[in-house]
Scaffold this motif. Structure first.
Motif, PDB file in Angstrom:
ATOM      1  N   PHE A  74      64.271 145.776  99.834  1.00 57.92           N
ATOM      2  CA  PHE A  74      65.703 145.470  99.837  1.00 57.92           C
ATOM      3  C   PHE A  74      66.200 145.199 101.250  1.00 57.92           C
ATOM      4  O   PHE A  74      67.134 144.438 101.451  1.00 57.92           O
ATOM      5  CB  PHE A  74      66.456 146.665  99.226  1.00 57.92           C
ATOM      6  CG  PHE A  74      67.937 146.489  99.149  1.00 57.92           C
ATOM      7  CD1 PHE A  74      68.511 145.603  98.258  1.00 57.92           C
ATOM      8  CD2 PHE A  74      68.781 147.233  99.983  1.00 57.92           C
ATOM      9  CE1 PHE A  74      69.887 145.445  98.190  1.00 57.92           C
ATOM     10  CE2 PHE A  74      70.164 147.085  99.911  1.00 57.92           C
ATOM     11  CZ  PHE A  74      70.709 146.189  99.018  1.00 57.92           C
ATOM     12  N   PRO A  76      65.168 145.256 105.827  1.00 54.31           N
ATOM     13  CA  PRO A  76      64.073 144.861 106.736  1.00 54.31           C
ATOM     14  C   PRO A  76      63.011 145.929 106.957  1.00 54.31           C
ATOM     15  O   PRO A  76      63.269 147.119 106.848  1.00 54.31           O
ATOM     16  CB  PRO A  76      64.804 144.575 108.052  1.00 54.31           C
ATOM     17  CG  PRO A  76      66.223 144.347 107.684  1.00 54.31           C
ATOM     18  CD  PRO A  76      66.488 145.149 106.460  1.00 54.31           C
ATOM     19  N   LEU A  78      60.783 148.429 108.957  1.00 56.93           N
ATOM     20  CA  LEU A  78      61.207 149.274 110.079  1.00 56.93           C
ATOM     21  C   LEU A  78      60.056 149.676 111.005  1.00 56.93           C
ATOM     22  O   LEU A  78      60.288 150.316 112.026  1.00 56.93           O
ATOM     23  CB  LEU A  78      61.914 150.534 109.571  1.00 56.93           C
ATOM     24  CG  LEU A  78      63.278 150.295 108.918  1.00 56.93           C
ATOM     25  CD1 LEU A  78      63.928 151.613 108.540  1.00 56.93           C
ATOM     26  CD2 LEU A  78      64.212 149.498 109.827  1.00 56.93           C
ATOM     27  N   PHE A  89      70.544 149.445 120.149  1.00 57.55           N
ATOM     28  CA  PHE A  89      70.975 148.697 118.963  1.00 57.55           C
ATOM     29  C   PHE A  89      70.795 149.557 117.717  1.00 57.55           C
ATOM     30  O   PHE A  89      71.689 149.614 116.866  1.00 57.55           O
ATOM     31  CB  PHE A  89      70.161 147.406 118.819  1.00 57.55           C
ATOM     32  CG  PHE A  89      70.471 146.646 117.546  1.00 57.55           C
ATOM     33  CD1 PHE A  89      71.402 145.616 117.528  1.00 57.55           C
ATOM     34  CD2 PHE A  89      69.830 146.985 116.340  1.00 57.55           C
ATOM     35  CE1 PHE A  89      71.695 144.940 116.345  1.00 57.55           C
ATOM     36  CE2 PHE A  89      70.127 146.309 115.152  1.00 57.55           C
ATOM     37  CZ  PHE A  89      71.052 145.288 115.168  1.00 57.55           C
ATOM     38  N   TRP A  93      73.723 150.530 115.308  1.00 62.22           N
ATOM     39  CA  TRP A  93      73.660 149.957 113.962  1.00 62.22           C
ATOM     40  C   TRP A  93      73.848 151.036 112.896  1.00 62.22           C
ATOM     41  O   TRP A  93      74.671 150.912 112.000  1.00 62.22           O
ATOM     42  CB  TRP A  93      72.320 149.240 113.758  1.00 62.22           C
ATOM     43  CG  TRP A  93      72.076 148.846 112.345  1.00 62.22           C
ATOM     44  CD1 TRP A  93      71.512 149.611 111.370  1.00 62.22           C
ATOM     45  CD2 TRP A  93      72.457 147.614 111.715  1.00 62.22           C
ATOM     46  NE1 TRP A  93      71.485 148.938 110.172  1.00 62.22           N
ATOM     47  CE2 TRP A  93      72.068 147.715 110.352  1.00 62.22           C
ATOM     48  CE3 TRP A  93      73.074 146.452 112.171  1.00 62.22           C
ATOM     49  CZ2 TRP A  93      72.285 146.681 109.451  1.00 62.22           C
ATOM     50  CZ3 TRP A  93      73.283 145.415 111.271  1.00 62.22           C
ATOM     51  CH2 TRP A  93      72.883 145.537 109.925  1.00 62.22           C
ATOM     52  N   ARG A 105      73.703 142.378 102.188  1.00 60.94           N
ATOM     53  CA  ARG A 105      73.317 143.666 101.620  1.00 60.94           C
ATOM     54  C   ARG A 105      73.848 144.781 102.516  1.00 60.94           C
ATOM     55  O   ARG A 105      73.880 144.626 103.731  1.00 60.94           O
ATOM     56  CB  ARG A 105      71.803 143.758 101.531  1.00 60.94           C
ATOM     57  CG  ARG A 105      71.242 142.740 100.585  1.00 60.94           C
ATOM     58  CD  ARG A 105      69.752 142.785 100.580  1.00 60.94           C
ATOM     59  NE  ARG A 105      69.242 141.717  99.748  1.00 60.94           N
ATOM     60  CZ  ARG A 105      67.966 141.493  99.536  1.00 60.94           C
ATOM     61  NH1 ARG A 105      67.051 142.269 100.105  1.00 60.94           N
ATOM     62  NH2 ARG A 105      67.577 140.517  98.765  1.00 60.94           N
ATOM     63  N   GLN A 106      74.212 145.882 101.903  1.00 61.74           N
ATOM     64  CA  GLN A 106      74.847 146.954 102.661  1.00 61.74           C
ATOM     65  C   GLN A 106      73.932 148.160 102.800  1.00 61.74           C
ATOM     66  O   GLN A 106      73.137 148.469 101.918  1.00 61.74           O
ATOM     67  CB  GLN A 106      76.151 147.358 101.985  1.00 61.74           C
ATOM     68  CG  GLN A 106      77.193 146.259 101.992  1.00 61.74           C
ATOM     69  CD  GLN A 106      77.587 145.852 103.411  1.00 61.74           C
ATOM     70  OE1 GLN A 106      77.954 146.689 104.225  1.00 61.74           O
ATOM     71  NE2 GLN A 106      77.485 144.562 103.711  1.00 61.74           N
ATOM     72  N   PRO A 108      74.205 152.324 103.614  1.00 67.71           N
ATOM     73  CA  PRO A 108      75.215 153.383 103.648  1.00 67.71           C
ATOM     74  C   PRO A 108      75.312 154.028 105.022  1.00 67.71           C
ATOM     75  O   PRO A 108      74.405 153.903 105.840  1.00 67.71           O
ATOM     76  CB  PRO A 108      74.712 154.403 102.618  1.00 67.71           C
ATOM     77  CG  PRO A 108      73.298 154.076 102.360  1.00 67.71           C
ATOM     78  CD  PRO A 108      73.041 152.675 102.802  1.00 67.71           C
ATOM     79  N   PHE A 112      75.078 160.675 110.776  1.00 65.30           N
ATOM     80  CA  PHE A 112      74.202 161.398 111.698  1.00 65.30           C
ATOM     81  C   PHE A 112      74.958 161.692 112.989  1.00 65.30           C
ATOM     82  O   PHE A 112      75.746 160.864 113.450  1.00 65.30           O
ATOM     83  CB  PHE A 112      72.971 160.542 112.044  1.00 65.30           C
ATOM     84  CG  PHE A 112      72.045 160.325 110.882  1.00 65.30           C
ATOM     85  CD1 PHE A 112      71.643 161.395 110.084  1.00 65.30           C
ATOM     86  CD2 PHE A 112      71.560 159.059 110.591  1.00 65.30           C
ATOM     87  CE1 PHE A 112      70.772 161.195 109.020  1.00 65.30           C
ATOM     88  CE2 PHE A 112      70.693 158.852 109.534  1.00 65.30           C
ATOM     89  CZ  PHE A 112      70.305 159.921 108.739  1.00 65.30           C
TER      90      PHE A 112
END
Ligand code: HEC
Length: 141
Positions: A74, A76, A78, A89, A93, A105-106, A108, A112
């Motif tokens: 769903f 990229p 990692l 970044f 991000w 695409r989102q 959540p 943190f």
């Protein structure tokens, strides 16, 4: 008619090819076992890397992302995001999610704190150093 393909010939073909492929199998197994120590991970998992991996696993990042191709497709890859994007970044991000950009695409927001973001980055940095035999072949993953 002369019988060329006798039972004995069939048996010899079976036994010969079984022995041949068993030999190939044993050589490949030996070669893999020989290569593993050389490809073993050089960088140790520090407590911070372990903490980052714990956050990564308990928040199910791989429910959307892949790591070395394992996980969901769903979002990229990692494994090499540290190399592609760098620590600043990545932290910005993760803190800025969700982007709310229509049509994208989102991801959540995990809320943190600074320490947790540092831990995740430490884990992603460690991941980027794993010897994956040059996989993926391009930086985009
Ligand atoms: C519900 C799905 C989902 C989950 C769970 C998720 N992400 Fe994501 N993530 C995404 C999506 C989708 C994108 C790409 C969004 C875009 O490009 O607009 C993304 C992008 C990223 C990026 C930037 C990737 C790049 O190549 O620029 C990073 C870093 C990242 N996520 C880290 C994480 C971490 C760490 C976790 C776990 C704590 C996590 N994600 C959990 C969906 C998710």
């Amino acid at each position: 008619m002369q019988q060329v393909f006798t039972k004995a010939v069939a048996r010899n073909i079976f036994l010969g090819s079984a022995a041949f492929f068993l030999a190939i199998y044993l050589v490949l197994t030996w070669a893999t076992w020989r290569a593993i120590p050389r490809r073993d991970h050089a960088a140790a998992m520090t407590p911070q890397v372990v903490a980052g991996k714990y956050l990564f696993d308990t928040n199910d990042c791989q429910g959307c992302h892949t790591v070395n191709g394992e996980g969901s497709y769903f979002a990229p890859e990692l494994d090499n995001v540290y190399t592609r994007r760098g620590p600043a970044f990545i932290k910005a991000w993760i803190a800025a999610q969700p982007t709310g950009v229509p049509g994208r695409r989102q991801m959540p927001n995990f809320h943190f704190d600074g320490q947790q973001l540092d831990d995740i980055v430490a884990y992603l940095k460690w991941l980027s150093k794993v010897d994956t035999n040059n996989w993926p072949p391009n930086i985009q993953g």
